[in-house]
Every structure is written in C-alpha cells, then in structure tokens.
Design an enzyme around this catalytic site. Structure first.
Site, PDB file in Angstrom:
ATOM      1  N   ARG A   1       0.817  -1.204   0.000  1.00 24.78           N
ATOM      2  CA  ARG A   1       0.000   0.000   0.000  1.00 24.78           C
ATOM      3  C   ARG A   1       0.858   1.265   0.000  1.00 24.78           C
ATOM      4  O   ARG A   1       0.619   2.197  -0.762  1.00 24.78           O
ATOM      5  CB  ARG A   1      -0.948   0.003   1.215  1.00 24.78           C
ATOM      6  CG  ARG A   1      -2.140  -0.922   1.081  1.00 24.78           C
ATOM      7  CD  ARG A   1      -1.799  -2.397   0.971  1.00 24.78           C
ATOM      8  NE  ARG A   1      -1.054  -2.888   2.140  1.00 24.78           N
ATOM      9  CZ  ARG A   1      -0.343  -4.009   2.167  1.00 24.78           C
ATOM     10  NH1 ARG A   1      -0.254  -4.769   1.079  1.00 24.78           N
ATOM     11  NH2 ARG A   1       0.295  -4.393   3.263  1.00 24.78           N
TER      12      ARG A   1
ATOM     13  N   CYS B   1      -4.964  -3.218   8.354  1.00 29.59           N
ATOM     14  CA  CYS B   1      -3.869  -2.515   7.681  1.00 29.59           C
ATOM     15  C   CYS B   1      -4.285  -1.056   7.649  1.00 29.59           C
ATOM     16  O   CYS B   1      -5.271  -0.710   6.977  1.00 29.59           O
ATOM     17  CB  CYS B   1      -3.652  -3.038   6.260  1.00 29.59           C
ATOM     18  SG  CYS B   1      -2.499  -2.018   5.292  1.00 29.59           S
TER      19      CYS B   1
ATOM     20  N   THR C   1      -2.653   1.655   6.534  1.00 26.34           N
ATOM     21  CA  THR C   1      -2.373   2.357   5.281  1.00 26.34           C
ATOM     22  C   THR C   1      -3.471   2.094   4.253  1.00 26.34           C
ATOM     23  O   THR C   1      -3.810   2.972   3.454  1.00 26.34           O
ATOM     24  CB  THR C   1      -1.000   1.935   4.725  1.00 26.34           C
ATOM     25  OG1 THR C   1      -0.009   2.095   5.741  1.00 26.34           O
ATOM     26  CG2 THR C   1      -0.621   2.778   3.523  1.00 26.34           C
TER      27      THR C   1
ATOM     28  N   THR D   1       3.139   4.707   8.481  1.00 26.93           N
ATOM     29  CA  THR D   1       4.007   4.572   7.316  1.00 26.93           C
ATOM     30  C   THR D   1       4.110   5.900   6.560  1.00 26.93           C
ATOM     31  O   THR D   1       3.272   6.801   6.710  1.00 26.93           O
ATOM     32  CB  THR D   1       3.459   3.519   6.336  1.00 26.93           C
ATOM     33  OG1 THR D   1       2.188   3.971   5.834  1.00 26.93           O
ATOM     34  CG2 THR D   1       3.319   2.164   7.009  1.00 26.93           C
TER      35      THR D   1
ATOM     36  N   LYS E   1       7.971  -6.684   9.482  1.00 28.66           N
ATOM     37  CA  LYS E   1       7.635  -7.348   8.221  1.00 28.66           C
ATOM     38  C   LYS E   1       8.716  -8.354   7.806  1.00 28.66           C
ATOM     39  O   LYS E   1       8.413  -9.360   7.156  1.00 28.66           O
ATOM     40  CB  LYS E   1       7.415  -6.316   7.106  1.00 28.66           C
ATOM     41  CG  LYS E   1       6.072  -5.598   7.181  1.00 28.66           C
ATOM     42  CD  LYS E   1       5.853  -4.702   5.983  1.00 28.66           C
ATOM     43  CE  LYS E   1       4.510  -3.977   6.021  1.00 28.66           C
ATOM     44  NZ  LYS E   1       3.350  -4.858   5.866  1.00 28.66           N
TER      45      LYS E   1
ATOM     46  N   CYS F   1      -0.006   2.026  12.402  1.00 18.88           N
ATOM     47  CA  CYS F   1       0.404   0.965  11.478  1.00 18.88           C
ATOM     48  C   CYS F   1       0.307  -0.343  12.232  1.00 18.88           C
ATOM     49  O   CYS F   1       0.757  -0.435  13.388  1.00 18.88           O
ATOM     50  CB  CYS F   1       1.825   1.192  10.975  1.00 18.88           C
ATOM     51  SG  CYS F   1       2.435  -0.187   9.958  1.00 18.88           S
TER      52      CYS F   1
END
Length: 241
Positions: free
Chosen positions: A48, A83, A85, A125, A165, A194
């Site tokens: 994203r 999520c 974002t 982010t 991640k 986030c």
C-alpha cells in the site's frame, strides 16, 4: 450475531494479532459464544505504501475490493482491514464493497476527541503520512496532529519494514527515541497508526500514552458482532518506566 469478514495478510502477523485481540475482547464462556469470522488472507496484495508514494506501482485497491466482495458473498456482514495504510482507499473500497467497511481512523479520532485529547502524535508509514488521512480526521475534530521528525520517521519505517515485516527482532531503542521525541513535543497520546507497530505493542511499548488503531478496530468489531468485555471500554494504554 453479525458475521465479521477480515481482509488480512497486510501483513500476516498483524492479522494474527488482530484476531487474538478480538478473541481477548469478547465476553464468551464457550466456543459458541464467540463471533463467526471469515478471513481472506491475501499477502500477495501489492504494498500500500509503495503505491501511495509511486502511482506507477501496482494498485492494491482492486485486489482489496475483490477480497471484500468474496467475503460478502460467503456471508460476512461487515469488514475489517487490519492494515491502516489501506484506509487511504476507504472511500473507494466502501463504494465498491456491498457491506460496511469499518473505518478505523475515524473511530480512533472520534475516541480521542471524546477523551478530550487536543494534540496527538501519529506513528505511521510514509504512505499514510503523505495522504494526510490522520491529520485531516484529527483536524476536523480540533485535534492537532504531530508527526515525527524526518530522522524519527525513518526509524518508524525501519521498525515496520526492516523489523516486523522482515520477521527480525525489534530495535527497541529506535522506538524509544521516537516516543521520547513525541512526548517532548507535547503529544498527549501517540497513535499506533500501522499494524506492524501493533505487533510490537503485543509484547512491549516504550514510555508514553498510546492508542492502537488495531485495538479500535477490534473493539468496534466485537461491539458489532459479539459482546465486549467491560475492561476493554477504555483502550488507551499508559506505559511508565
């Protein structure tokens, strides 16, 4: 009870964390008293932040919409997307998915407004920061949005992409420096904007007051599709040394 659909895999650990929070928040004495959840686990959906920063990259929105429509077809009554974002696409998603899509950002900012917060730090982010979706929602309610300095924002991105991640240990000192900066600049509460930061919060947080958008999403889903435990009515976390 209503059935919840989750568009997950964005990232995978955040989806696991979200489901665990739903279960923890639910008032249930038996298996049968928990809500029914349908999960579309879709880690192949394009990044994203990558798309928001460079529109020549693959657009994730059509893939998210496809997942949402499939969840609606199999019986989901509403959708949560762990999520943050992805919330940048919320209007487009809601227009094209035939069931409600929970807006975690609006719920979070409304919660802070109800608590009398006037200045909030946003940890998110680069893609979320660039869209201004938190700042716009906060400013509409009279709350000032504070963002990390350029150096601290790099730390935030490294925590998200290089640590969580990538499945690597969290560099706690980076998070501590970001949180200290936000406190010094007057943030009354810091928004974990986030879901990878939410994964960190499952184990540890630096000193400060935090609201986790993943908690807000889980709280909303349980209210709509199950029964919320009383202790989760207040979801601001305060961490002291």
């Amino acid at each position: 009870m209503k059935k919840l659909g989750i568009i997950g895999g964005l990232g995978p650990m955040a989806t696991v964390s979200f489901m665990r929070r739903i279960i923890d928040m639910t008032e249930a004495a038996t298996d049968q008293e928990h809500m029914e959840i349908y999960v579309a686990h879709c880690p192949s959906i394009p990044d994203r932040t990558g798309y928001l920063l460079d529109r020549t990259k693959p657009d994730p929105a059509p893939h998210i919409i496809e997942a949402g429509r499939k969840l609606a077809l199999i019986g989901a009554d509403e959708i949560a997307i762990p999520c943050i974002t992805a919330h940048a696409f919320h209007a487009q998603l809601q227009e094209n998915i035939p069931i409600p899509v929970i807006n975690g950002i609006k719920l979070t900012t409304s919660y802070l407004s109800d608590k009398g917060v006037t200045r909030a730090g946003v940890l998110a982010t680069d893609g979320t920061v660039q869209t201004g979706i938190f700042a716009n929602a906060l400013n509409e309610l009279g709350i000032e949005a504070l963002y990390p300095s350029e150096a601290s924002q790099r730390f935030v991105m490294e925590l998200i992409y290089n640590d969580v991640k990538a499945g690597k240990p969290v560099e706690r000192e980076k998070f501590e420096m970001v949180a200290a900066e936000m406190r010094e600049r007057g943030a009354e509460v810091m928004i974990l904007g986030c879901t990878e930061l939410s994964v960190i919060a499952d184990e540890w947080l630096p000193e400060g007051r935090f609201i986790d958008v993943l908690d807000v999403l889980a709280q909303s889903a349980v209210k709509d599709c199950g029964r919320l435990k009383e202790k989760y009515i207040d979801i601001i976390k305060e961490v002291k040394e």
